[in-house]
Design an enzyme around this catalytic site. Sequence first.
Site, short mmCIF file in Angstrom:
data_model
loop_
_atom_site.label_atom_id
_atom_site.label_comp_id
_atom_site.label_asym_id
_atom_site.label_seq_id
_atom_site.Cartn_x
_atom_site.Cartn_y
_atom_site.Cartn_z
CG ASP A 285 6.12 42.62 63.29
OD1 ASP A 285 6.75 42.81 62.23
OD2 ASP A 285 6.66 42.13 64.30
C1 BGC Z 1 9.75 41.66 62.93
C2 BGC Z 1 9.83 43.16 63.08
C3 BGC Z 1 10.50 43.76 61.88
C4 BGC Z 1 9.72 43.38 60.66
C5 BGC Z 1 10.25 43.98 59.37
C6 BGC Z 1 9.16 41.25 61.59
O1 BGC Z 1 9.30 39.90 61.35
O2 BGC Z 1 8.98 41.12 63.98
O3 BGC Z 1 10.50 43.47 64.27
O4 BGC Z 1 10.62 45.14 62.02
O5 BGC Z 1 9.73 41.97 60.52
O6 BGC Z 1 11.41 43.40 58.96
#
Ligand code: BGC
Length: 751
Positions: A285
């Site tokens: 993530d």
């Molecule tokens: C989130 C993810 C997301 C990623 C990219 C993160 O803050 O937890 O679910 O896909 O950002 O935007």
Amino acid sequence: MKVLQHIILTLIAVFILGACQQNNNQANSSSIDSRVDALLDEMTLEEKIGQMCQINGAGGTVPEDLKTALKEGRIGSILNEVDVAAINEIQRISVEESRLGVPVIIARDVIHGFKTVFPIPLGQAASWNPEIIQEGCRIAAAEAASSGVRWTFAPMIDISRDARWGRIAESLGEDPHLTSVLGAAMIKGFQGDDLTNPNSVIACAKHFAGYGAAEGGRDYNSTLIPPRELHDIYLPPFKAAVDAGVRTFMSGFNDIDGVPATGNAYLMRDVLRGKWQFDGFVVSDWASAWEMINHGFAADEKEAAQRAINAGVNMEMASTTYVDHIAELLQEGQVSEATINQAVREILRVKFEMGLFENPYITEDNQYQFAKPEYLEAAKEAATQSMVLLKNSENTLPITKDKKIALVGPMAHQAYEQLGTWIFDGDSTLSVTPLMALQQEMGDEQVLFADGMAISRTQHTKGFKKAIEQAKKADVIVFCGGEESILSGEAHSRADIDLPGVQNELIKALKQTGKPLVLVVMAGRPLTIGEISEYADAVIYAWHPGTMGGAALADILLGKANPSGKLPVTFPKVVGQIPMHYNHKNTGRPANPHSWTQMYDIPVKAPQTSLGNESHYIDAGFTPLYPFGYGLSYTSFEYANLQLDKEVYGKDETIKVSFELANIGEMAGDEIAQVYVRDLVGSVSRPVKELKAFKRVSIESGDKTTITLEIAVQDLAFHNIDMAEVVEPGDFQLWVGGDANAELSASFSVQ
Ligand code: BGC
């Protein structure tokens, strides 16, 4: 005889076709494997590490430093770039100017639509309709791909039992079976059956794993999930995602009992690759590799990189611990060459599978294909099927067109807010609000509008007067409230989940006019609307319904559509009841309606044990506001004649559950029939019931149909006292009905 001949010939043909298909697939995958190996052989260490690196886009441009990085093969993927010209340029440099010509994958959070926004995932889950959800994701994929996006970070299939957690909006609710079925439908919708199709977008099962169990519903928090619960509740949707062919996973931010998901070798190596044989790749993530320093699980960036790659994260999103440290870690023997090669191999394989090497560009005829009429129609149907009628006293709804409506409330005309969380690309100029739709349907004269509050968090009553005046002139009040989109979603947890601002006061003031009042809630989570619902004659839970939300709502209010959504999550009465989910354990002292006394009725100085010693709250009782699976219709359904095909089943058999479903009301409607099962005695205690099958069925008024649903006995397996996944022989009870309180019941046993 002829018929038999035909059947045999058909079977032979199917068999030959199947065999050819299998051979083709095998040939395809082995040719991809050899291309991957050949490419990998050519790669320098720096180029390999480059493939493992995902950076944020530059917003429609390709700056010089990015050009250089692409030429040198230092980027594997870019997220958040949606400009076709920039993307084509990025691919041109990667393919034509880098030494080995490896294209990048362009990624984006396409969570519930792209320009055309569908209901938030929790709302979509309330449709319990895998077909409509799959179609919505196919449309989202087509729109996103026409902007150059070929990888979405969806579906989010974290089981969510806590309405305080803002990200419950992105989830498919609290149930492992429902989430598994609907998550798989999303994956099929995004990816289609051919990854090389330029309109296909590869999916990402996230967040692996347990993120939804964030302590107290506070985002990013630790999770304490006992191993059995992890395997029986939180992991099944991810296993279903692998079975549905998902090509990527995302590791979570959270730690599970002290081990951050991004450094969790047990999850990513033993379970995902080992047990489930997943051969796609895992992305971290956003900076979750780096965050392992904050977790206190890595001393510095180098150790964070070491932990993440060895645990099985192929690609690092946003932070740069891989780029900065993997070479050194290899030199020191802390990361092996085999680990690096395998990580890169899995990324390259997906790039080949997507046909990116052959077709890296977005062709002119497929650019910016947004909001086609059929997309808007699909978004409207999804919104219609996701709205849940929670209350309808005295048939307040539907409203006949001769009535005058006072349309009030902070969500009645909010083109942006009705779209919900995660709508980077959502186009609010496409939105049809409740005001627009009702005016369109009934004419301006019949709809008297005054929002009463500018936004859901308005804390003063200045707008009340006008709203009340409008209400007095009308026959019925429709109050559209809830919470704006920013109040749910990532990092937007709430400790108090009542309607914000002065909405409750406004509803009470409106009710004093004596007019029937319909409460419509647009929100990213279950809100505690129990008390305020008492002031409403009818309640519709509309979630954040997306672009066509107003049009769908108008159809429901006016009876052009019959509400059919069912709650994918238990609604608590008060926040203190959380966590509250239907598939809880029975406990040694289950709650008992006969020995519960409300706190205010307990006599002063009552003896300690005189009022029941069961598991409940003396102030909030033990039942939710609305159970999982609940939802009303303008018609009524009756379940009868439940039959199982056998009394005793072997472990490899299938249970055939048949029952009659009758529409005994005045209107055609859809019912979502649900089957729950309880394993009465186990080597460990089992939930009081678990959803095992469901089906959405349309029935004309006055009609009756027989429904047969099948449950494989193997689907009754759970992790036993030795943590083996088994079906334990014994007695079971089964219920069929329209929600988790279903009463029509039968018994069976498994040998
Ligand atoms: C989130 C993810 C997301 C990623 C990219 C993160 O803050 O937890 O679910 O896909 O950002 O935007």
